[in-house]
Motif scaffolding. Structure first.
Motif, PDB file in Angstrom:
ATOM      1  N   GLN A 415       0.849  -1.195   0.000  1.00 45.77           N
ATOM      2  CA  GLN A 415       0.000   0.000   0.000  1.00 45.77           C
ATOM      3  C   GLN A 415       0.876   1.234   0.000  1.00 45.77           C
ATOM      4  N   GLY A 416       0.477   2.210  -0.792  1.00 43.78           N
ATOM      5  CA  GLY A 416       1.230   3.453  -0.873  1.00 43.78           C
ATOM      6  C   GLY A 416       0.332   4.657  -0.680  1.00 43.78           C
ATOM      7  N   ILE A 417       0.854   5.655   0.031  1.00 43.61           N
ATOM      8  CA  ILE A 417       0.179   6.945   0.198  1.00 43.61           C
ATOM      9  C   ILE A 417       1.144   8.007  -0.319  1.00 43.61           C
ATOM     10  N   GLY A 418       0.710   8.708  -1.357  1.00 40.97           N
ATOM     11  CA  GLY A 418       1.629   9.631  -2.018  1.00 40.97           C
ATOM     12  C   GLY A 418       1.068  11.030  -2.151  1.00 40.97           C
ATOM     13  N   ARG A 419       1.966  11.936  -2.468  1.00 43.23           N
ATOM     14  CA  ARG A 419       1.573  13.316  -2.720  1.00 43.23           C
ATOM     15  C   ARG A 419       2.546  13.941  -3.704  1.00 43.23           C
ATOM     16  N   ASP A 420       2.068  14.945  -4.395  1.00 35.89           N
ATOM     17  CA  ASP A 420       2.910  15.638  -5.363  1.00 35.89           C
ATOM     18  C   ASP A 420       3.842  16.601  -4.632  1.00 35.89           C
ATOM     19  N   ILE A 421       5.132  16.491  -4.915  1.00 37.11           N
ATOM     20  CA  ILE A 421       6.123  17.369  -4.260  1.00 37.11           C
ATOM     21  C   ILE A 421       6.900  18.147  -5.303  1.00 37.11           C
ATOM     22  N   THR A 422       6.289  18.308  -6.488  1.00 36.50           N
ATOM     23  CA  THR A 422       6.971  19.040  -7.553  1.00 36.50           C
ATOM     24  C   THR A 422       7.304  20.463  -7.106  1.00 36.50           C
ATOM     25  N   ASP A 423       6.343  21.133  -6.477  1.00 34.87           N
ATOM     26  CA  ASP A 423       6.592  22.506  -6.020  1.00 34.87           C
ATOM     27  C   ASP A 423       7.717  22.544  -4.997  1.00 34.87           C
ATOM     28  N   ARG A 424       7.736  21.531  -4.112  1.00 35.87           N
ATOM     29  CA  ARG A 424       8.806  21.506  -3.106  1.00 35.87           C
ATOM     30  C   ARG A 424      10.160  21.311  -3.762  1.00 35.87           C
ATOM     31  N   LYS A 425      10.207  20.420  -4.744  1.00 35.16           N
ATOM     32  CA  LYS A 425      11.470  20.187  -5.442  1.00 35.16           C
ATOM     33  C   LYS A 425      11.936  21.453  -6.151  1.00 35.16           C
ATOM     34  N   ARG A 426      11.011  22.138  -6.777  1.00 34.34           N
ATOM     35  CA  ARG A 426      11.381  23.389  -7.443  1.00 34.34           C
ATOM     36  C   ARG A 426      11.826  24.431  -6.438  1.00 34.34           C
ATOM     37  N   ALA A 427      11.164  24.443  -5.276  1.00 28.78           N
ATOM     38  CA  ALA A 427      11.578  25.385  -4.234  1.00 28.78           C
ATOM     39  C   ALA A 427      12.983  25.052  -3.728  1.00 28.78           C
ATOM     40  N   GLU A 428      13.285  23.750  -3.620  1.00 30.59           N
ATOM     41  CA  GLU A 428      14.631  23.361  -3.200  1.00 30.59           C
ATOM     42  C   GLU A 428      15.673  23.793  -4.225  1.00 30.59           C
ATOM     43  N   GLU A 429      15.318  23.624  -5.508  1.00 32.43           N
ATOM     44  CA  GLU A 429      16.253  24.064  -6.538  1.00 32.43           C
ATOM     45  C   GLU A 429      16.466  25.567  -6.466  1.00 32.43           C
ATOM     46  N   ALA A 430      15.363  26.303  -6.253  1.00 29.35           N
ATOM     47  CA  ALA A 430      15.497  27.758  -6.128  1.00 29.35           C
ATOM     48  C   ALA A 430      16.326  28.127  -4.905  1.00 29.35           C
ATOM     49  N   ARG A 431      16.137  27.374  -3.830  1.00 26.52           N
ATOM     50  CA  ARG A 431      16.911  27.634  -2.614  1.00 26.52           C
ATOM     51  C   ARG A 431      18.392  27.362  -2.847  1.00 26.52           C
ATOM     52  N   GLU A 432      18.670  26.305  -3.608  1.00 28.03           N
ATOM     53  CA  GLU A 432      20.077  26.027  -3.924  1.00 28.03           C
ATOM     54  C   GLU A 432      20.699  27.173  -4.708  1.00 28.03           C
ATOM     55  N   MET A 433      19.925  27.706  -5.661  1.00 29.62           N
ATOM     56  CA  MET A 433      20.459  28.823  -6.449  1.00 29.62           C
ATOM     57  C   MET A 433      20.669  30.052  -5.575  1.00 29.62           C
ATOM     58  N   LEU A 434      19.716  30.297  -4.662  1.00 34.48           N
ATOM     59  CA  LEU A 434      19.885  31.440  -3.760  1.00 34.48           C
ATOM     60  C   LEU A 434      21.057  31.228  -2.805  1.00 34.48           C
ATOM     61  N   ALA A 435      21.208  29.957  -2.342  1.00 32.84           N
ATOM     62  CA  ALA A 435      22.344  29.664  -1.467  1.00 32.84           C
ATOM     63  C   ALA A 435      23.651  29.888  -2.203  1.00 32.84           C
ATOM     64  N   LEU A 436      23.670  29.496  -3.476  1.00 32.14           N
ATOM     65  CA  LEU A 436      24.881  29.718  -4.269  1.00 32.14           C
ATOM     66  C   LEU A 436      25.132  31.213  -4.435  1.00 32.14           C
ATOM     67  N   ALA A 437      24.039  31.962  -4.645  1.00 27.09           N
ATOM     68  CA  ALA A 437      24.204  33.413  -4.743  1.00 27.09           C
ATOM     69  C   ALA A 437      24.742  33.985  -3.442  1.00 27.09           C
ATOM     70  N   SER A 438      24.279  33.411  -2.320  1.00 33.55           N
ATOM     71  CA  SER A 438      24.789  33.868  -1.031  1.00 33.55           C
ATOM     72  C   SER A 438      26.282  33.588  -0.901  1.00 33.55           C
ATOM     73  N   ARG A 439      26.703  32.424  -1.386  1.00 35.04           N
ATOM     74  CA  ARG A 439      28.129  32.097  -1.329  1.00 35.04           C
ATOM     75  C   ARG A 439      28.944  33.070  -2.188  1.00 35.04           C
ATOM     76  N   LEU A 440      28.394  33.367  -3.384  1.00 34.09           N
ATOM     77  CA  LEU A 440      29.099  34.308  -4.260  1.00 34.09           C
ATOM     78  C   LEU A 440      29.254  35.668  -3.583  1.00 34.09           C
ATOM     79  N   ALA A 441      28.148  36.082  -2.916  1.00 36.64           N
ATOM     80  CA  ALA A 441      28.228  37.363  -2.209  1.00 36.64           C
ATOM     81  C   ALA A 441      29.238  37.293  -1.081  1.00 36.64           C
ATOM     82  N   LEU A 442      29.288  36.152  -0.389  1.00 35.59           N
ATOM     83  CA  LEU A 442      30.238  35.990   0.710  1.00 35.59           C
ATOM     84  C   LEU A 442      31.670  36.041   0.198  1.00 35.59           C
TER      85      LEU A 442
END
Length: 674
Positions: A415-442
């Motif tokens: 038995q499986g209980i699932g949910r769509d996490i596409t938005d979360r994955k995209r948010a994580e990718e955006a967060r990675e890009m922002l984190a990288l931008a933070s590193r560049l600024a640092l």
């Protein structure tokens, strides 16, 4: 007529009418029972059943009326000549106590004494009303008959069987046919037709079995059991109501045959005929009634299970989460409405098909291995994978999978209980890009330190190269001196390469790579990296390192990045502090629980109380040009290591940030990308 009279009239009529009906029924039953002439008593003592039903159908406060009403009936109805008055009074008292005892026991034992719902209710009814109360009453009755010269145990047997059979045959029929609500309104035409056919067959079988036209031993053996199939039909198809009604029909045929010595009772002594009749009815009655209630109980359980499954499916269909069940080969056996809506297919298009078809081709082999492992080693498992949407686009889902174990201990379904996490994955990718931008600024903020660290080895390399050229030109450079110059050039080159490597590591997104890290060494490297920038800002850097090695299992680059953020933030906080007082301290220590703590302490203005609760939130910043990601990134790194980060104001000036890593290093293996 006053109001009090109007209010009392309905209750009076409501009590008198049932009592009148009871009196008529009891009179008819008593007269019928006393009309038997072939034995000392009727094979079934019908008045017992009438009285017991009256007590079960009425509240105890009305019982005295129904217990007293039979007395004048017994005294007025004609009885056998020569029956003494004391015998009539004794039997009346005996029957009254017997009915009262059975009614009290049934009201205590049964949730609803008017209905026999299930095997347990019928068992309690039989125990109390068929065996216990009649058994005790028969002892007193046999003793009473002994006063008239009758033998005790034959009298007890006849008394007991007559009372027991009346309650067994007649009481369930009365309660289920006349006092079980308006059940006849719900009977359909097909059911009514089947009942009519059953009744005709039952009457025909009863007539053949007990009429007496066929009287050879073999004919009697066959015909005696002719009604049994119809009794079973009634029990299986019509439950307790059908079984009790059919039993009453056969009982009437059997009593009439026994009274007139026909059919199976041809040529028998009257008392033997009555005993044969009673034993036959006891065996067949108990069997048929228990079969009927077992069938009803099975049907109720089946309906309850069906209703529960329907409600379960309705609940699942109302969920926004995707729910499915599937075989180990991924063939779907159930999907809820959300699952159908998500993939744009009907339940018929999904059930019976393998859900692997919904996954990208590249992900199917891994999913097969994952399900095979889950089936071989049942456990609760959380997985994420890509799926293909109906429009051909790819999406991400998270599933909680569990195994359904069969009675034999093997996995029958998953038995499986699932949910769509596409938005979360995209948010994580955006967060990675922002984190990288933070590193560049640092990195941009510590450019001076980086340039200084690179210029030093490059300057040393140039100086050594020029010295070697001058020595070679003068012809005074011996091989040993040349070897030392080349060794220095090599060391300075490695220093420059290490600086570049550290910068490159800060500028790329990466997963956690856990290893043994000496926090003392890491803190010293960070202080060296920002040394030039600190000098430019007029900040004095101090270190207070634990004298013992502070080794933890951690990702060196991520912890270094977090510490670098804290150091730069501390120097930024002291921008308005008097130059002579600007001092930033980096301290390491090991707590009693084995955790290692890195503290970064400044002497700036400190933190406002309303800022502290939001300090580590994403996109919250107190800097004019800040993005609000530095401290949020530090918290993510700490939590990825199973640690924590806190901020507090110092007793004097400034604030302290404490970055804590557990002694066991927290999470091991690959972690989230930060």
């Amino acid at each position: 007529m006053n109001p009090a009279s109007r209010e009392s009239s309905p209750s009076v009529s409501g009590a008198l009418l049932p009592l009148l009906v009871f009196g008529l029924a009891f009179t008819a039953a008593y007269a019928f029972a006393m009309s038997f002439t072939s034995a000392a008593a009727a094979p079934l003592w019908f008045p017992d059943s009438i009285l017991l039903c009256a007590l079960l159908l009425n509240r105890p406060r009305r019982w005295p009326l129904y217990l007293l009403a039979p007395l004048p009936i017994r005294l007025l109805v004609a009885v056998a000549p020569g029956t003494p008055l004391w015998f009539l009074l004794a039997t009346y008292a005996n029957d009254t106590v017997k009915a009262l005892l059975a009614a009290v026991l049934l009201r205590l034992a049964l949730k609803n004494p008017r209905r026999l719902n299930g095997v347990q209710d019928l068992s309690q009814f039989v125990a109390a009303a068929v065996f216990f109360a009649p058994g005790l009453s028969a002892l007193a009755g046999a003793a009473t008959r002994a006063g008239l010269g009758s033998p005790f145990w034959p009298s007890w047997r006849q008394w007991f069987l007559g009372d027991a059979l009346a309650n067994l045959v007649l009481t369930p029929a009365i309660l289920s046919w006349f006092f079980a609500g308006d059940w006849w309104r719900r009977v359909g035409m097909r059911r009514l037709a089947e009942g009519a056919v059953l009744a005709l067959g039952l009457v025909g079988a009863g007539w053949l079995a007990f009429d007496g036209h066929l009287q050879t031993p073999y004919d009697l053996l066959v015909l005696f059991y002719a009604p049994v199939p119809f009794l079973l039909w009634a029990a299986l198809r019509f439950g307790l109501r059908g079984a009790s009604g059919a039993l009453c029909v056969i009982t009437s045929f059997a009593i009439e045959a026994a009274e007139h010595h026909r059919g199976p009772y041809f040529g028998q002594h009257p008392e033997l005929s009555i005993l044969s009749l009673q034993l036959f009815l006891m065996v067949i009655g108990l069997s048929v009634l228990f079969l009927a209630v077992m069938v009803e109980e099975r049907d109720r359980n089946a309906r309850s299970l069906h209703d529960a499954e329907r409600r379960y499916r309705e609940i699942l269909d109302s969920q926004t989460d995707l729910v499915c069940r599937y075989l180990p080969d991924t063939t779907l056996t159930f999907v809820n409405g959300a699952y159908c809506r998500y993939f744009g297919r009907s339940r018929e298009q999904l059930v019976g098909h393998r859900f692997l078809e919904l996954l990208p081709e590249s992900a199917r082999a891994a999913k097969r291995r994952e399900i095979a492992e889950l089936a071989a080693n049942p456990r609760l498992e959380v997985v994420e994978h890509r799926v293909e949407r109906p429009d051909g686009s790819e999406a991400w889902q998270q599933w909680i999978n569990d195994a359904v174990i069969g009675p034999d201990g093997r996995v029958v379904e998953l038995q499986g209980i699932g949910r769509d996490i596409t938005d979360r994955k995209r948010a994580e990718e955006a967060r990675e890009m922002l984190a990288l931008a933070s590193r560049l600024a640092l990195v941009g903020e510590i450019t001076a330190s980086i340039a200084h660290e690179i210029n030093q080895p490059l300057g040393a390399i140039l100086f050594n190269a020029e010295a070697a050229e001058m020595g070679l030109a003068a012809g005074s450079l011996d091989p040993g001196e040349l070897r030392r110059i080349l060794e220095d050039i090599r060391k300075d080159d490695l220093r420059a390469s290490e600086v570049i490597r550290r910068v490159r590591s800060l500028l790329r997104a990466r997963s956690l790579e856990m290893q043994e890290v000496d926090v003392n060494r890491l803190a010293a490297d960070v202080v060296d990296m920002v040394g030039a920038d600190a000098s430019r800002r007029g900040v004095t850097l101090r270190t207070e390192l634990d004298p013992e090695p502070a080794v933890v299992h951690a990702d060196r680059i991520h912890v270094q990045q977090a510490l670098l953020n804290l150091v730069v933030n501390g120097m930024d906080a002291m921008a308005g502090t008097e130059a002579a007082k600007r001092c930033l301290t980096v301290a390491t220590s090991r707590n009693p629980d084995g955790a290692v703590e890195i503290a970064v302490r400044d002497v700036g203005p400190g933190l406002e109380p309303d800022v502290l609760p939001r300090l580590f939130d994403s996109f919250f910043t107190t800097k004019k040009q800040g993005m609000g990601l530095g401290l949020s990134l530090c918290r993510s790194i700490a939590e990825a290591h199973g640690g924590s980060i806190v901020a507090e104001n110092n007793d004097g000036a400034g604030a302290t940030f404490r970055f804590r890593i557990p002694g066991n290093g927290g999470v091991r293996g690959a972690g989230p990308r930060v």
